[in-house]
Design a protein around this motif. Structure first.
Motif, PDB file in Angstrom:
ATOM      1  N   LEU A  67       0.890  -3.365 -22.389  1.00 40.82           N
ATOM      2  CA  LEU A  67      -0.435  -3.059 -22.926  1.00 40.82           C
ATOM      3  C   LEU A  67      -0.689  -3.781 -24.242  1.00 40.82           C
ATOM      4  O   LEU A  67      -1.769  -4.348 -24.443  1.00 40.82           O
ATOM      5  CB  LEU A  67      -0.593  -1.553 -23.112  1.00 40.82           C
ATOM      6  CG  LEU A  67      -0.633  -0.730 -21.836  1.00 40.82           C
ATOM      7  CD1 LEU A  67      -0.521   0.751 -22.158  1.00 40.82           C
ATOM      8  CD2 LEU A  67      -1.883  -1.028 -21.036  1.00 40.82           C
ATOM      9  N   THR A  68       0.273  -3.759 -25.139  1.00 39.37           N
ATOM     10  CA  THR A  68       0.061  -4.402 -26.432  1.00 39.37           C
ATOM     11  C   THR A  68       0.023  -5.920 -26.318  1.00 39.37           C
ATOM     12  O   THR A  68      -0.585  -6.586 -27.155  1.00 39.37           O
ATOM     13  CB  THR A  68       1.125  -3.967 -27.457  1.00 39.37           C
ATOM     14  OG1 THR A  68       2.427  -4.227 -26.941  1.00 39.37           O
ATOM     15  CG2 THR A  68       0.984  -2.506 -27.807  1.00 39.37           C
ATOM     16  N   ALA A  69       0.621  -6.471 -25.287  1.00 39.06           N
ATOM     17  CA  ALA A  69       0.597  -7.930 -25.093  1.00 39.06           C
ATOM     18  C   ALA A  69      -0.742  -8.412 -24.530  1.00 39.06           C
ATOM     19  O   ALA A  69      -1.103  -9.571 -24.694  1.00 39.06           O
ATOM     20  CB  ALA A  69       1.725  -8.350 -24.164  1.00 39.06           C
ATOM     21  N   CYS A  70      -1.487  -7.528 -23.897  1.00 38.00           N
ATOM     22  CA  CYS A  70      -2.750  -7.920 -23.255  1.00 38.00           C
ATOM     23  C   CYS A  70      -3.888  -7.914 -24.273  1.00 38.00           C
ATOM     24  O   CYS A  70      -4.054  -6.964 -25.029  1.00 38.00           O
ATOM     25  CB  CYS A  70      -3.081  -6.958 -22.112  1.00 38.00           C
ATOM     26  SG  CYS A  70      -4.565  -7.430 -21.206  1.00 38.00           S
ATOM     27  N   ARG A  71      -4.683  -8.963 -24.265  1.00 35.58           N
ATOM     28  CA  ARG A  71      -5.855  -9.059 -25.138  1.00 35.58           C
ATOM     29  C   ARG A  71      -7.158  -9.183 -24.341  1.00 35.58           C
ATOM     30  O   ARG A  71      -8.224  -9.310 -24.906  1.00 35.58           O
ATOM     31  CB  ARG A  71      -5.721 -10.273 -26.073  1.00 35.58           C
ATOM     32  CG  ARG A  71      -4.569 -10.167 -27.046  1.00 35.58           C
ATOM     33  CD  ARG A  71      -4.867  -9.100 -28.075  1.00 35.58           C
ATOM     34  NE  ARG A  71      -3.736  -8.907 -28.973  1.00 35.58           N
ATOM     35  CZ  ARG A  71      -2.998  -7.822 -29.019  1.00 35.58           C
ATOM     36  NH1 ARG A  71      -3.240  -6.821 -28.210  1.00 35.58           N
ATOM     37  NH2 ARG A  71      -2.004  -7.700 -29.867  1.00 35.58           N
ATOM     38  N   ASP A  72      -7.059  -9.132 -23.021  1.00 32.29           N
ATOM     39  CA  ASP A  72      -8.215  -9.262 -22.131  1.00 32.29           C
ATOM     40  C   ASP A  72      -8.916  -7.909 -22.029  1.00 32.29           C
ATOM     41  O   ASP A  72      -8.417  -6.973 -21.397  1.00 32.29           O
ATOM     42  CB  ASP A  72      -7.736  -9.731 -20.758  1.00 32.29           C
ATOM     43  CG  ASP A  72      -8.863  -9.924 -19.762  1.00 32.29           C
ATOM     44  OD1 ASP A  72      -9.851  -9.165 -19.789  1.00 32.29           O
ATOM     45  OD2 ASP A  72      -8.739 -10.842 -18.930  1.00 32.29           O
ATOM     46  N   LEU A  73     -10.096  -7.799 -22.658  1.00 31.68           N
ATOM     47  CA  LEU A  73     -10.808  -6.516 -22.701  1.00 31.68           C
ATOM     48  C   LEU A  73     -11.161  -6.003 -21.312  1.00 31.68           C
ATOM     49  O   LEU A  73     -11.046  -4.799 -21.044  1.00 31.68           O
ATOM     50  CB  LEU A  73     -12.082  -6.640 -23.543  1.00 31.68           C
ATOM     51  CG  LEU A  73     -11.873  -6.939 -25.029  1.00 31.68           C
ATOM     52  CD1 LEU A  73     -13.223  -7.122 -25.716  1.00 31.68           C
ATOM     53  CD2 LEU A  73     -11.075  -5.832 -25.698  1.00 31.68           C
ATOM     54  N   GLY A  74     -11.579  -6.881 -20.420  1.00 32.71           N
ATOM     55  CA  GLY A  74     -11.930  -6.467 -19.058  1.00 32.71           C
ATOM     56  C   GLY A  74     -10.734  -5.895 -18.315  1.00 32.71           C
ATOM     57  O   GLY A  74     -10.847  -4.867 -17.636  1.00 32.71           O
ATOM     58  N   ARG A  75      -9.600  -6.551 -18.440  1.00 35.04           N
ATOM     59  CA  ARG A  75      -8.379  -6.069 -17.781  1.00 35.04           C
ATOM     60  C   ARG A  75      -7.951  -4.727 -18.374  1.00 35.04           C
ATOM     61  O   ARG A  75      -7.615  -3.796 -17.641  1.00 35.04           O
ATOM     62  CB  ARG A  75      -7.261  -7.095 -17.930  1.00 35.04           C
ATOM     63  CG  ARG A  75      -5.939  -6.601 -17.324  1.00 35.04           C
ATOM     64  CD  ARG A  75      -4.915  -7.670 -17.324  1.00 35.04           C
ATOM     65  NE  ARG A  75      -5.296  -8.604 -16.247  1.00 35.04           N
ATOM     66  CZ  ARG A  75      -4.724  -9.763 -16.044  1.00 35.04           C
ATOM     67  NH1 ARG A  75      -3.764 -10.170 -16.814  1.00 35.04           N
ATOM     68  NH2 ARG A  75      -5.106 -10.540 -15.055  1.00 35.04           N
ATOM     69  N   LEU A  76      -7.980  -4.609 -19.691  1.00 35.96           N
ATOM     70  CA  LEU A  76      -7.599  -3.345 -20.332  1.00 35.96           C
ATOM     71  C   LEU A  76      -8.516  -2.205 -19.899  1.00 35.96           C
ATOM     72  O   LEU A  76      -8.057  -1.101 -19.608  1.00 35.96           O
ATOM     73  CB  LEU A  76      -7.612  -3.497 -21.851  1.00 35.96           C
ATOM     74  CG  LEU A  76      -6.473  -4.324 -22.439  1.00 35.96           C
ATOM     75  CD1 LEU A  76      -6.787  -4.713 -23.872  1.00 35.96           C
ATOM     76  CD2 LEU A  76      -5.150  -3.562 -22.359  1.00 35.96           C
ATOM     77  N   ARG A  77      -9.806  -2.480 -19.842  1.00 35.81           N
ATOM     78  CA  ARG A  77     -10.752  -1.444 -19.404  1.00 35.81           C
ATOM     79  C   ARG A  77     -10.499  -1.040 -17.953  1.00 35.81           C
ATOM     80  O   ARG A  77     -10.578   0.135 -17.608  1.00 35.81           O
ATOM     81  CB  ARG A  77     -12.184  -1.933 -19.599  1.00 35.81           C
ATOM     82  CG  ARG A  77     -12.584  -1.976 -21.054  1.00 35.81           C
ATOM     83  CD  ARG A  77     -13.998  -2.468 -21.258  1.00 35.81           C
ATOM     84  NE  ARG A  77     -14.328  -2.452 -22.671  1.00 35.81           N
ATOM     85  CZ  ARG A  77     -14.820  -3.492 -23.328  1.00 35.81           C
ATOM     86  NH1 ARG A  77     -15.068  -4.632 -22.702  1.00 35.81           N
ATOM     87  NH2 ARG A  77     -15.085  -3.396 -24.621  1.00 35.81           N
ATOM     88  N   ALA A  78     -10.174  -2.012 -17.108  1.00 33.61           N
ATOM     89  CA  ALA A  78      -9.851  -1.700 -15.705  1.00 33.61           C
ATOM     90  C   ALA A  78      -8.595  -0.845 -15.637  1.00 33.61           C
ATOM     91  O   ALA A  78      -8.510   0.090 -14.820  1.00 33.61           O
ATOM     92  CB  ALA A  78      -9.661  -2.984 -14.903  1.00 33.61           C
ATOM     93  N   TRP A  79      -7.626  -1.126 -16.487  1.00 33.50           N
ATOM     94  CA  TRP A  79      -6.399  -0.331 -16.504  1.00 33.50           C
ATOM     95  C   TRP A  79      -6.679   1.104 -16.937  1.00 33.50           C
ATOM     96  O   TRP A  79      -6.072   2.049 -16.427  1.00 33.50           O
ATOM     97  CB  TRP A  79      -5.358  -0.966 -17.408  1.00 33.50           C
ATOM     98  CG  TRP A  79      -4.746  -2.233 -16.865  1.00 33.50           C
ATOM     99  CD1 TRP A  79      -4.812  -2.708 -15.591  1.00 33.50           C
ATOM    100  CD2 TRP A  79      -3.972  -3.175 -17.593  1.00 33.50           C
ATOM    101  NE1 TRP A  79      -4.120  -3.892 -15.482  1.00 33.50           N
ATOM    102  CE2 TRP A  79      -3.592  -4.213 -16.698  1.00 33.50           C
ATOM    103  CE3 TRP A  79      -3.548  -3.276 -18.918  1.00 33.50           C
ATOM    104  CZ2 TRP A  79      -2.812  -5.300 -17.081  1.00 33.50           C
ATOM    105  CZ3 TRP A  79      -2.777  -4.362 -19.302  1.00 33.50           C
ATOM    106  CH2 TRP A  79      -2.413  -5.357 -18.387  1.00 33.50           C
ATOM    107  N   VAL A  80      -7.602   1.291 -17.886  1.00 34.10           N
ATOM    108  CA  VAL A  80      -7.963   2.650 -18.309  1.00 34.10           C
ATOM    109  C   VAL A  80      -8.537   3.417 -17.124  1.00 34.10           C
ATOM    110  O   VAL A  80      -8.164   4.562 -16.870  1.00 34.10           O
ATOM    111  CB  VAL A  80      -8.963   2.641 -19.492  1.00 34.10           C
ATOM    112  CG1 VAL A  80      -9.521   4.041 -19.739  1.00 34.10           C
ATOM    113  CG2 VAL A  80      -8.304   2.105 -20.748  1.00 34.10           C
TER     114      VAL A  80
END
Length: 99
Positions: A67-80
C-alpha cells in the motif's frame, strides 16, 4: 513495527467509533467518501489497514508495504472498495500482480 501493533491498546468493546464503524452502511459510506475526497495517496493507503482493523482482520506487513509503495490514486481507491467486502487481505489484490 507492524501496523496492528501500534493499536494494541485499543478497546473495541467500549470505543464509540469502533461500535459506529461496526454498522455496515456507515462504514461503507465513510471509507468510500474518504477515498474519493482525498488526493493524498498516503492517506488513501492508510484507509485499508484502518478498515481491516475496524473489521478485526489481520493486516500483514506485506499489505502495508504494498500500500505505501503505491502512488496510483485510482488503484488505491479501487483497493479501498475491494477492502470493504474482503474476507482477507488477498481479496484486495486478487486480480493484480505485485508492481
Amino acid at each position: 513495527m507492524a501496523y496492528a501493533d501500534r493499536h494494541d491498546d485499543h478497546d473495541a468493546a467500549s470505543c464509540p467509533l469502533t461500535l459506529l464503524f461496526g454498522h455496515e452502511v456507515f462504514r461503507r459510506a465513510y471509507f468510500q467518501r474518504a477515498a474519493e475526497e482525498t488526493s493524498d495517496s498516503e492517506r488513501i493507503a492508510e484507509l485499508i489497514p484502518d478498515l481491516f482493523l475496524v473489521r478485526e482482520m489481520e493486516v500483514p506487513d506485506a499489505v502495508g508495504d504494498r500500500l505505501t509503495a503505491c502512488r496510483d490514486l485510482g488503484r488505491l481507491r479501487a483497493w479501498v472498495v475491494r477492502a470493504l467486502d474482503a474476507t482477507d487481505s488477498a481479496d484486495v489484490f486478487m486480480l493484480e500482480q505485485p508492481a
